[in-house]
Design a protein around this motif. Structure first.
Motif, PDB file in Angstrom:
ATOM      1  N   PRO A  12     -30.014  13.071 -11.116  1.00 58.04           N
ATOM      2  CA  PRO A  12     -29.595  12.888  -9.493  1.00 58.04           C
ATOM      3  C   PRO A  12     -29.136  13.481  -8.198  1.00 58.04           C
ATOM      4  CG  PRO A  12     -27.879  11.502 -10.841  1.00 58.04           C
ATOM      5  CD  PRO A  12     -28.713  12.162 -11.828  1.00 58.04           C
ATOM      6  N   THR A  13     -30.265  13.170  -7.381  1.00 58.10           N
ATOM      7  CA  THR A  13     -30.344  14.328  -6.501  1.00 58.10           C
ATOM      8  C   THR A  13     -28.934  14.561  -6.116  1.00 58.10           C
ATOM      9  OG1 THR A  13     -32.419  13.668  -5.875  1.00 58.10           O
ATOM     10  CG2 THR A  13     -31.022  15.273  -4.160  1.00 58.10           C
ATOM     11  N   THR A  14     -28.126  13.946  -6.259  1.00 50.93           N
ATOM     12  CA  THR A  14     -26.349  14.109  -5.451  1.00 50.93           C
ATOM     13  C   THR A  14     -25.619  14.626  -6.858  1.00 50.93           C
ATOM     14  OG1 THR A  14     -25.789  11.330  -6.143  1.00 50.93           O
ATOM     15  CG2 THR A  14     -26.646  12.082  -4.082  1.00 50.93           C
ATOM     16  N   ALA A  15     -26.002  15.225  -7.651  1.00 50.26           N
ATOM     17  CA  ALA A  15     -25.236  15.493  -9.016  1.00 50.26           C
ATOM     18  C   ALA A  15     -24.560  17.221  -8.135  1.00 50.26           C
ATOM     19  CB  ALA A  15     -25.818  15.513  -9.891  1.00 50.26           C
ATOM     20  N   ASP A  16     -25.372  18.190  -7.879  1.00 50.90           N
ATOM     21  CA  ASP A  16     -24.588  19.075  -7.407  1.00 50.90           C
ATOM     22  C   ASP A  16     -26.198  19.488  -6.587  1.00 50.90           C
ATOM     23  OD1 ASP A  16     -27.064  20.366  -8.788  1.00 50.90           O
ATOM     24  OD2 ASP A  16     -25.894  20.409 -10.566  1.00 50.90           O
ATOM     25  N   ALA A  17     -24.852  20.815  -5.662  1.00 50.27           N
ATOM     26  CA  ALA A  17     -25.792  21.455  -5.096  1.00 50.27           C
ATOM     27  C   ALA A  17     -26.791  21.422  -4.745  1.00 50.27           C
ATOM     28  CB  ALA A  17     -24.920  22.593  -4.295  1.00 50.27           C
ATOM     29  N   PHE A  18     -27.950  22.273  -6.189  1.00 50.76           N
ATOM     30  CA  PHE A  18     -28.382  22.682  -7.140  1.00 50.76           C
ATOM     31  C   PHE A  18     -29.879  21.551  -6.527  1.00 50.76           C
ATOM     32  CE2 PHE A  18     -25.437  25.398  -8.945  1.00 50.76           C
ATOM     33  CZ  PHE A  18     -26.701  27.378  -9.309  1.00 50.76           C
ATOM     34  N   ALA A  22     -32.800  21.741  -3.747  1.00 54.74           N
ATOM     35  CA  ALA A  22     -34.052  21.773  -4.588  1.00 54.74           C
ATOM     36  C   ALA A  22     -35.451  20.802  -3.371  1.00 54.74           C
ATOM     37  CB  ALA A  22     -34.308  21.800  -5.813  1.00 54.74           C
ATOM     38  N   GLU A  23     -35.041  20.521  -2.475  1.00 53.18           N
ATOM     39  CA  GLU A  23     -35.588  19.710  -1.635  1.00 53.18           C
ATOM     40  C   GLU A  23     -35.875  20.591  -0.257  1.00 53.18           C
ATOM     41  OE1 GLU A  23     -38.325  17.419   0.328  1.00 53.18           O
ATOM     42  OE2 GLU A  23     -36.387  18.002   1.400  1.00 53.18           O
ATOM     43  N   PRO A  24     -37.075  20.981  -0.040  1.00 51.79           N
ATOM     44  CA  PRO A  24     -37.194  21.845   0.923  1.00 51.79           C
ATOM     45  C   PRO A  24     -36.600  20.992   2.631  1.00 51.79           C
ATOM     46  CG  PRO A  24     -39.294  21.707   0.117  1.00 51.79           C
ATOM     47  CD  PRO A  24     -38.075  20.401  -0.582  1.00 51.79           C
ATOM     48  N   ARG A  25     -36.705  20.283   2.733  1.00 50.66           N
ATOM     49  CA  ARG A  25     -36.425  19.775   3.841  1.00 50.66           C
ATOM     50  C   ARG A  25     -34.766  19.822   4.203  1.00 50.66           C
ATOM     51  NH1 ARG A  25     -39.931  19.125   8.036  1.00 50.66           N
ATOM     52  NH2 ARG A  25     -41.669  18.348   7.698  1.00 50.66           N
ATOM     53  N   ARG A  26     -33.756  19.136   3.290  1.00 52.08           N
ATOM     54  CA  ARG A  26     -33.042  19.716   2.848  1.00 52.08           C
ATOM     55  C   ARG A  26     -32.919  21.136   3.229  1.00 52.08           C
ATOM     56  NH1 ARG A  26     -32.999  16.557  -2.047  1.00 52.08           N
ATOM     57  NH2 ARG A  26     -33.547  14.391  -0.798  1.00 52.08           N
ATOM     58  N   ARG A  27     -32.963  22.366   2.276  1.00 51.93           N
ATOM     59  CA  ARG A  27     -33.215  23.274   3.238  1.00 51.93           C
ATOM     60  C   ARG A  27     -33.315  23.699   4.664  1.00 51.93           C
ATOM     61  NH1 ARG A  27     -35.956  24.426  -1.901  1.00 51.93           N
ATOM     62  NH2 ARG A  27     -37.637  25.013  -0.484  1.00 51.93           N
ATOM     63  N   VAL A  60     -27.561  12.939   1.061  1.00 51.52           N
ATOM     64  CA  VAL A  60     -27.271  13.443  -0.012  1.00 51.52           C
ATOM     65  C   VAL A  60     -26.676  15.232   0.472  1.00 51.52           C
ATOM     66  CG1 VAL A  60     -28.589  14.681  -1.852  1.00 51.52           C
ATOM     67  CG2 VAL A  60     -29.184  12.487  -1.101  1.00 51.52           C
ATOM     68  N   LEU A  61     -26.786  15.688   1.328  1.00 48.52           N
ATOM     69  CA  LEU A  61     -26.083  16.596   1.360  1.00 48.52           C
ATOM     70  C   LEU A  61     -24.287  16.541   1.356  1.00 48.52           C
ATOM     71  CD1 LEU A  61     -28.682  18.529   3.883  1.00 48.52           C
ATOM     72  CD2 LEU A  61     -28.294  19.262   1.529  1.00 48.52           C
ATOM     73  N   ARG A  62     -24.045  15.913   2.269  1.00 47.32           N
ATOM     74  CA  ARG A  62     -22.546  15.451   2.498  1.00 47.32           C
ATOM     75  C   ARG A  62     -22.318  14.676   0.875  1.00 47.32           C
ATOM     76  NH1 ARG A  62     -23.593  11.663   6.183  1.00 47.32           N
ATOM     77  NH2 ARG A  62     -23.079   9.744   4.630  1.00 47.32           N
ATOM     78  N   GLU A  63     -23.084  14.052  -0.001  1.00 43.31           N
ATOM     79  CA  GLU A  63     -22.120  13.923  -1.261  1.00 43.31           C
ATOM     80  C   GLU A  63     -22.274  14.924  -1.889  1.00 43.31           C
ATOM     81  OE1 GLU A  63     -24.801  10.651  -3.225  1.00 43.31           O
ATOM     82  OE2 GLU A  63     -24.573   9.143  -1.099  1.00 43.31           O
TER      83      GLU A  63
END
Length: 125
Positions: A12-18, A22-27, A60-63
């Motif tokens: 899951p995307t929300t499993a960890d910061a890595f 990984a998603e460019p928009r989140r960066r 996602v970033l909050r989680e």
């Protein structure tokens, strides 16, 4: 009947910061909030995304703890939580020495090539 390959579950995307970064928009969002607090509408304008998309990425970033949110009246202000990104920093840091050594080797090769070129130019003149 052929061999069946089990479907591997995606982490899951929300499993960890890595996974989250990984998603460019989140960066891009992290870059935007690194300079200070930003409201969702500011991020919408900066990124050129629809508000629901920005909100989804922020969730996602909050989680994973990469951003913190503060309520200011009706607005939600997001800011970077660098501590949550420390595992990424620590992982990349382990490769820093290797990269430095390789760049030093590359510099030496380039210097050798430059000298050879200068020697060739001097001989042909």
């Amino acid at each position: 009947m052929g061999i069946q390959c089990p479907i591997l579950a995606r982490t899951p995307t929300t499993a960890d910061a890595f996974n989250a970064v990984a998603e460019p928009r989140r960066r891009e969002i992290l870059d935007a909030v690194a300079g200070g607090e930003r409201a969702v509408n500011e991020l919408v304008g900066l990124l050129g995304l629809a508000q629901p998309q920005v909100s989804k990425h922020l969730r996602v970033l909050r989680e994973v703890g990469a951003v913190d949110v503060r309520h200011d009246g009706r607005r939600r202000l997001y800011r970077l939580n660098g501590h949550a990104l420390k595992p990424i920093h620590d992982w990349v840091k382990a490769y820093e020495r290797t990269w430095s050594e390789r760049f030093e080797q590359l510099d030496a090769v380039l210097e050798d090539l430059k000298r050879e070129e200068e020697d060739d130019d001097g001989k042909s003149g």
